[in-house]
Motif scaffolding. Structure first.
Motif, PDB file in Angstrom:
ATOM      1  N   ARG A   1     -33.524  91.628  -5.261  1.00 56.53           N
ATOM      2  CA  ARG A   1     -34.137  90.393  -4.754  1.00 56.53           C
ATOM      3  C   ARG A   1     -33.107  89.351  -4.363  1.00 56.53           C
ATOM      4  O   ARG A   1     -33.367  88.522  -3.481  1.00 56.53           O
ATOM      5  CB  ARG A   1     -35.095  89.837  -5.808  1.00 56.53           C
ATOM      6  CG  ARG A   1     -36.372  90.665  -5.958  1.00 56.53           C
ATOM      7  CD  ARG A   1     -37.193  90.221  -7.138  1.00 56.53           C
ATOM      8  NE  ARG A   1     -38.485  90.920  -7.194  1.00 56.53           N
ATOM      9  CZ  ARG A   1     -39.204  91.073  -8.282  1.00 56.53           C
ATOM     10  NH1 ARG A   1     -38.789  90.553  -9.440  1.00 56.53           N
ATOM     11  NH2 ARG A   1     -40.356  91.724  -8.249  1.00 56.53           N
ATOM     12  N   ARG A   2     -31.936  89.362  -5.007  1.00 62.64           N
ATOM     13  CA  ARG A   2     -30.912  88.374  -4.675  1.00 62.64           C
ATOM     14  C   ARG A   2     -29.898  88.905  -3.670  1.00 62.64           C
ATOM     15  O   ARG A   2     -28.892  88.257  -3.390  1.00 62.64           O
ATOM     16  CB  ARG A   2     -30.215  87.913  -5.944  1.00 62.64           C
ATOM     17  CG  ARG A   2     -31.141  87.196  -6.917  1.00 62.64           C
ATOM     18  CD  ARG A   2     -32.003  86.103  -6.246  1.00 62.64           C
ATOM     19  NE  ARG A   2     -31.205  85.070  -5.646  1.00 62.64           N
ATOM     20  CZ  ARG A   2     -30.880  83.924  -6.241  1.00 62.64           C
ATOM     21  NH1 ARG A   2     -31.302  83.676  -7.478  1.00 62.64           N
ATOM     22  NH2 ARG A   2     -30.145  83.015  -5.617  1.00 62.64           N
TER      23      ARG A   2
ATOM     24  N   PRO B   1     -32.548  93.532   4.302  1.00 65.49           N
ATOM     25  CA  PRO B   1     -33.795  93.303   5.039  1.00 65.49           C
ATOM     26  C   PRO B   1     -34.991  93.345   4.099  1.00 65.49           C
ATOM     27  O   PRO B   1     -34.993  94.065   3.097  1.00 65.49           O
ATOM     28  CB  PRO B   1     -33.833  94.461   6.043  1.00 65.49           C
ATOM     29  CG  PRO B   1     -32.412  94.888   6.198  1.00 65.49           C
ATOM     30  CD  PRO B   1     -31.771  94.672   4.857  1.00 65.49           C
ATOM     31  N   SER B   2     -36.016  92.590   4.430  1.00 67.96           N
ATOM     32  CA  SER B   2     -37.166  92.439   3.532  1.00 67.96           C
ATOM     33  C   SER B   2     -37.875  93.762   3.260  1.00 67.96           C
ATOM     34  O   SER B   2     -38.366  93.989   2.144  1.00 67.96           O
ATOM     35  CB  SER B   2     -38.159  91.429   4.119  1.00 67.96           C
ATOM     36  OG  SER B   2     -38.599  91.836   5.405  1.00 67.96           O
ATOM     37  N   ASP B   3     -37.942  94.661   4.247  1.00 61.50           N
ATOM     38  CA  ASP B   3     -38.628  95.930   4.002  1.00 61.50           C
ATOM     39  C   ASP B   3     -37.842  96.792   3.030  1.00 61.50           C
ATOM     40  O   ASP B   3     -38.424  97.496   2.196  1.00 61.50           O
ATOM     41  CB  ASP B   3     -38.887  96.678   5.315  1.00 61.50           C
ATOM     42  CG  ASP B   3     -37.624  96.933   6.116  1.00 61.50           C
ATOM     43  OD1 ASP B   3     -36.591  96.268   5.877  1.00 61.50           O
ATOM     44  OD2 ASP B   3     -37.658  97.808   7.000  1.00 61.50           O
TER      45      ASP B   3
ATOM     46  N   TYR C   1     -28.950  90.287   0.288  1.00 60.56           N
ATOM     47  CA  TYR C   1     -29.278  89.850   1.646  1.00 60.56           C
ATOM     48  C   TYR C   1     -29.698  91.044   2.496  1.00 60.56           C
ATOM     49  O   TYR C   1     -29.423  91.125   3.685  1.00 60.56           O
ATOM     50  CB  TYR C   1     -28.102  89.068   2.240  1.00 60.56           C
ATOM     51  CG  TYR C   1     -28.039  87.688   1.610  1.00 60.56           C
ATOM     52  CD1 TYR C   1     -28.742  86.631   2.144  1.00 60.56           C
ATOM     53  CD2 TYR C   1     -27.364  87.503   0.410  1.00 60.56           C
ATOM     54  CE1 TYR C   1     -28.743  85.385   1.527  1.00 60.56           C
ATOM     55  CE2 TYR C   1     -27.353  86.263  -0.219  1.00 60.56           C
ATOM     56  CZ  TYR C   1     -28.049  85.213   0.353  1.00 60.56           C
ATOM     57  OH  TYR C   1     -28.067  83.980  -0.276  1.00 60.56           O
TER      58      TYR C   1
ATOM     59  N   TRP D   1     -28.572  99.224  -1.363  1.00 60.99           N
ATOM     60  CA  TRP D   1     -27.961  98.177  -0.535  1.00 60.99           C
ATOM     61  C   TRP D   1     -26.650  97.757  -1.187  1.00 60.99           C
ATOM     62  O   TRP D   1     -26.608  97.441  -2.382  1.00 60.99           O
ATOM     63  CB  TRP D   1     -28.893  96.980  -0.403  1.00 60.99           C
ATOM     64  CG  TRP D   1     -28.273  95.790   0.273  1.00 60.99           C
ATOM     65  CD1 TRP D   1     -27.660  94.721  -0.323  1.00 60.99           C
ATOM     66  CD2 TRP D   1     -28.190  95.555   1.688  1.00 60.99           C
ATOM     67  NE1 TRP D   1     -27.203  93.835   0.627  1.00 60.99           N
ATOM     68  CE2 TRP D   1     -27.511  94.322   1.870  1.00 60.99           C
ATOM     69  CE3 TRP D   1     -28.612  96.262   2.803  1.00 60.99           C
ATOM     70  CZ2 TRP D   1     -27.259  93.785   3.135  1.00 60.99           C
ATOM     71  CZ3 TRP D   1     -28.364  95.729   4.069  1.00 60.99           C
ATOM     72  CH2 TRP D   1     -27.696  94.507   4.220  1.00 60.99           C
TER      73      TRP D   1
ATOM     74  N   VAL E   1     -35.969  95.602   0.613  1.00 58.66           N
ATOM     75  CA  VAL E   1     -36.194  94.979  -0.687  1.00 58.66           C
ATOM     76  C   VAL E   1     -37.530  95.432  -1.267  1.00 58.66           C
ATOM     77  O   VAL E   1     -37.618  95.820  -2.447  1.00 58.66           O
ATOM     78  CB  VAL E   1     -36.137  93.447  -0.577  1.00 58.66           C
ATOM     79  CG1 VAL E   1     -36.596  92.786  -1.879  1.00 58.66           C
ATOM     80  CG2 VAL E   1     -34.725  92.985  -0.216  1.00 58.66           C
ATOM     81  N   SER E   2     -38.570  95.393  -0.459  1.00 58.52           N
ATOM     82  CA  SER E   2     -39.905  95.792  -0.928  1.00 58.52           C
ATOM     83  C   SER E   2     -39.929  97.236  -1.393  1.00 58.52           C
ATOM     84  O   SER E   2     -40.489  97.562  -2.448  1.00 58.52           O
ATOM     85  CB  SER E   2     -40.937  95.585   0.181  1.00 58.52           C
ATOM     86  OG  SER E   2     -41.021  94.228   0.544  1.00 58.52           O
TER      87      SER E   2
END
Length: 355
Positions: A327-328, A332-334, A330, A107, A336-337
């Protein structure tokens, strides 16, 4: 072997930095340009480049006085001038994405001040549309996620920053993820940009101004008081004040630390002095960034490599920096996981050639 012979040095068994998933949260638009692309575009249009961007690249820089910053900014402006067409813009963004992907970024957040390009590309709105589309296209082709930060210039009038904040707000959720404030932090009145940041905050954008590199802890306090950042670009000079370190940690503000920038600009004399461990020990999230690879000669993986080499950082420490960057972000959550799982897998794997 004679009595004076040294035993052969066994190379350290270390994991590959490019294989470590990470996020890149501090990358400037023009500063992301490949050096080879700069040379090619300048030759195409007959643009004369100073020797510090050709034979003597990367340039010797120090911005600890006004003359030094002027020289840095002049080189940046020269580099910006080679971007003449929409294809040039798309090429820059794609190459930045490909370079970050090769360095392990999953990202990337790239920041741009549209007012520096609007005159050539039909205005700031048209240019922002172009960059958003270039980011979307580059993200797909490079196979990484990307977001755009619109950044105001603190050497311009605060009303210009408000205009850019409104522009960014219009694109919130449509490619633009944040609003920043860049250029020489020794200029301008930080409090006067509060209104612009309020506009961006109401739009739900990440607030990511620069601060705490060329000025010390007192300016970081001003940024916290007036701009309410979620992350602060640089912020390394918080290490000079225990009180400011504590406040950053208590408020949960992350720092985007760019080691090669810090040393190239003369903030620190050596990489050993960049206070990454001190910041982390204070409870602060740190995300490493390359800032302006075109002028500093080092990209994202290089930031991890210099800390491994100069500060003897372990793979566990580097993995934690990568986790904090993801983690910091922006993203998408998936994403990040998946990235955090990839970091854990990287650290769990044995180093090359380990028994």
């Amino acid at each position: 072997m004679t009595g004076t012979d040294e035993p052969p040095v066994t190379p350290a068994r270390v994991r590959s930095i490019p294989a470590l998933p990470k996020a890149h949260l501090h990358l400037h638009f023009t500063g992301s340009m490949r050096h080879s692309t700069l040379l090619e575009l300048a030759e195409r249009d007959g643009i004369h480049l100073p020797t510090s961007l050709t034979d003597e690249w990367p340039p010797e820089l120090s911005t600890m006085d006004e003359k030094g910053w002027f020289r840095f900014q002049r080189l940046y402006d020269v580099a910006r001038s080679v971007l003449r067409t929409e294809d040039d813009v798309r090429r820059l963004v794609l190459e930045a994405a490909l370079d970050d992907a090769a360095d392990g970024s999953v990202w990337t957040e790239i920041q741009v001040d549209p007012s520096g390009y609007g005159a050539r590309f039909g205005g700031i709105t048209a240019f922002t549309d172009l960059v958003i589309d270039a980011v979307r296209e580059a993200s797909e082709r490079a196979g990484i996620g990307m977001g755009l930060v619109v950044a105001a210039n603190r050497t311009r009038h605060p009303l210009d920053a408000r205009t850019l904040a409104r522009l960014a707000a219009q694109y919130a959720g449509r490619g633009v993820i944040g609003f920043g404030l860049s250029n020489d932090e020794r200029r301008g009145d930080t409090a006067s940009f509060a209104h612009a940041f309020s506009i961006a905050e109401r739009a739900g954008l990440a607030l990511v101004p620069h601060g705490g590199e060329l000025r010390g802890p007192e300016h970081i306090t001003q940024c916290l008081d007036h701009l309410h950042p979620s992350r602060l670009g640089h912020g390394v000079r918080a290490a000079e004040s225990e009180a400011v370190l504590g406040r950053i940690a208590d408020t949960g503000v992350a720092l985007e630390v760019c080691p090669t920038s810090n040393v190239s600009l003369g903030v620190y004399a050596t990489f050993e002095e960049v206070p990454v461990r001190q910041l982390v020990a204070a409870g602060i999230d740190v995300a490493l960034g390359a800032d302006d690879p075109l002028l500093f000669g080092s990209r994202l993986a290089g930031q991890y490599n210099v800390l491994r080499a100069a500060q003897d950082m372990s793979d566990a420490e580097l993995a934690e920096l990568a986790r904090m960057s993801v983690r910091r972000s922006y993203a998408p959550s998936d994403l990040v996981s998946d990235a955090v799982a990839g970091i854990d897998a990287w650290l769990a794997s044995p180093p090359p050639d380990a028994p």
